[in-house]
Structures are given as C-alpha cells and as structure tokens.
Scaffold this motif. Structure first.
Motif, PDB file in Angstrom:
ATOM      1  N   PHE A 125     -39.969  28.993 -21.916  1.00  0.00           N
ATOM      2  CA  PHE A 125     -40.412  29.189 -23.296  1.00  0.00           C
ATOM      3  C   PHE A 125     -39.216  29.444 -24.209  1.00  0.00           C
ATOM      4  O   PHE A 125     -39.153  28.932 -25.327  1.00  0.00           O
ATOM      5  N   ASP A 126     -38.253  30.227 -23.718  1.00  0.00           N
ATOM      6  CA  ASP A 126     -37.068  30.552 -24.519  1.00  0.00           C
ATOM      7  C   ASP A 126     -36.319  29.297 -24.954  1.00  0.00           C
ATOM      8  O   ASP A 126     -35.753  29.247 -26.049  1.00  0.00           O
ATOM      9  N   SER A 127     -36.294  28.269 -24.110  1.00  0.00           N
ATOM     10  CA  SER A 127     -35.580  27.039 -24.461  1.00  0.00           C
ATOM     11  C   SER A 127     -36.304  26.276 -25.567  1.00  0.00           C
ATOM     12  O   SER A 127     -35.684  25.531 -26.310  1.00  0.00           O
ATOM     13  N   VAL A 128     -37.601  26.487 -25.690  1.00  0.00           N
ATOM     14  CA  VAL A 128     -38.378  25.810 -26.736  1.00  0.00           C
ATOM     15  C   VAL A 128     -38.096  26.440 -28.097  1.00  0.00           C
ATOM     16  O   VAL A 128     -37.911  25.745 -29.087  1.00  0.00           O
TER      17      VAL A 128
ATOM     18  N   HIS B  88     -38.913  26.408 -36.430  1.00  0.00           N
ATOM     19  CA  HIS B  88     -39.225  27.832 -36.492  1.00  0.00           C
ATOM     20  C   HIS B  88     -40.173  28.179 -37.645  1.00  0.00           C
ATOM     21  O   HIS B  88     -40.598  29.326 -37.767  1.00  0.00           O
ATOM     22  N   MET B  89     -40.497  27.196 -38.502  1.00  0.00           N
ATOM     23  CA  MET B  89     -41.276  27.456 -39.711  1.00  0.00           C
ATOM     24  C   MET B  89     -42.771  27.320 -39.469  1.00  0.00           C
ATOM     25  O   MET B  89     -43.218  26.623 -38.566  1.00  0.00           O
TER      26      MET B  89
ATOM     27  N   THR C 297     -40.793  36.841 -31.126  1.00  0.00           N
ATOM     28  CA  THR C 297     -40.130  36.367 -29.902  1.00  0.00           C
ATOM     29  C   THR C 297     -38.658  36.742 -29.931  1.00  0.00           C
ATOM     30  O   THR C 297     -38.111  37.238 -28.937  1.00  0.00           O
ATOM     31  N   PHE C 298     -38.014  36.529 -31.073  1.00  0.00           N
ATOM     32  CA  PHE C 298     -36.607  36.889 -31.212  1.00  0.00           C
ATOM     33  C   PHE C 298     -36.411  38.395 -31.041  1.00  0.00           C
ATOM     34  O   PHE C 298     -35.463  38.847 -30.373  1.00  0.00           O
TER      35      PHE C 298
END
Length: 144
Positions: free
Chosen positions: A24-27, A51-52, A65-66
C-alpha cells in the motif's frame, strides 16, 4: 525486514526511503525521511495529483496515511529494531494541501515504555499547518 534506500539524485537526494514494492505504501508514496540537525526525524513528500480528492485538495486519507508512516519514523530510535503496529491514531485536520506543495511531518516521542510508544506530531507545508496527530505504537518481536 524492509530495505532502506538512500536517494542519490533529485529533490530528495540525501534522504532515505524504503523499498516497498507491491505494498500500500508504494501506491501512496514514496515518502522520504531524514534526521534534522537536532536528531528529530523529518518526513516529506511532494504532493501529486494522485494524492488529491475530487475538490483538488489533498485527500484526508493521504494525510492520515502519511501521519501513520511518520509516526514510526519519529519513534525509530525507541523501536530498537523491533516491529510495530499502530494501536491508535488521532488526527485533527487544519487545512488542505495542493499539487506541487512540499508536505512535511515532524514530531516527538512523548513516552516510550517496554511495549508502547506514544507519539505526537504535525504535518505542514511551508509555514501552513495541515494536520496534527497523536498516536500509540505497540512494538513486538515478530514470530520467526
């Protein structure tokens, strides 16, 4: 264990990231991190269209997530090489971010016990606060 990569070129040269293929992090990433001169960890990424949300502001889920990923970097020293899971993550949205902005997270460990680490932090772009967060990490030794 996931491999750390030191970036050698571009905007984030000298920062580190993780080799997170097929996760998921790579997405949603890549997200980068490096220690500030005072030793506290700084995390960052450049806002992209992916990211929008539909209103052309950064999706709240992206900021959360960040915050979750930044929380583990902020607590890196206290993790002592152990794995961990997020037990709690609270966030307060303050403002939105836009494509092209540099998004940064900083924070501090409030308390680190044998198995629980309490962290708080903030996400900003420039001088503008976007989100504040606090959370709890449970560290553990993975079963082999």
């Amino acid at each position: 264990m996931v491999a750390k990569i030191t970036v050698t070129e571009g905007e984030f040269a000298g920062w580190q990231t993780y080799d997170l293929h097929d996760t998921f992090d790579s997405v949603v990433g890549p997200f980068y991190f490096k220690p500030d001169p005072d030793g506290h960890m700084r995390c960052a990424f450049r806002a992209e269209q992916k990211h929008m949300n539909a209103g052309d502001r950064m999706h709240g889920g992206c900021l959360m997530t960040f915050a979750d990923i930044a929380m583990f970097q902020i607590a890196y020293q206290e993790m002592e090489g152990a794995s961990g899971v997020t037990v709690q993550l609270d966030s307060t949205f303050i403002d939105g971010a836009y494509v092209g902005e540099l998004i940064e997270a900083t924070g501090q460990v409030i308390k680190a016990g044998k198995s629980l680490i309490f962290v708080r932090g903030q996400i900003t772009t420039g001088e503008r606060p976007l989100l504040t967060f606090s959370g709890v990490i449970r560290k553990f030794t993975p079963r082999g």
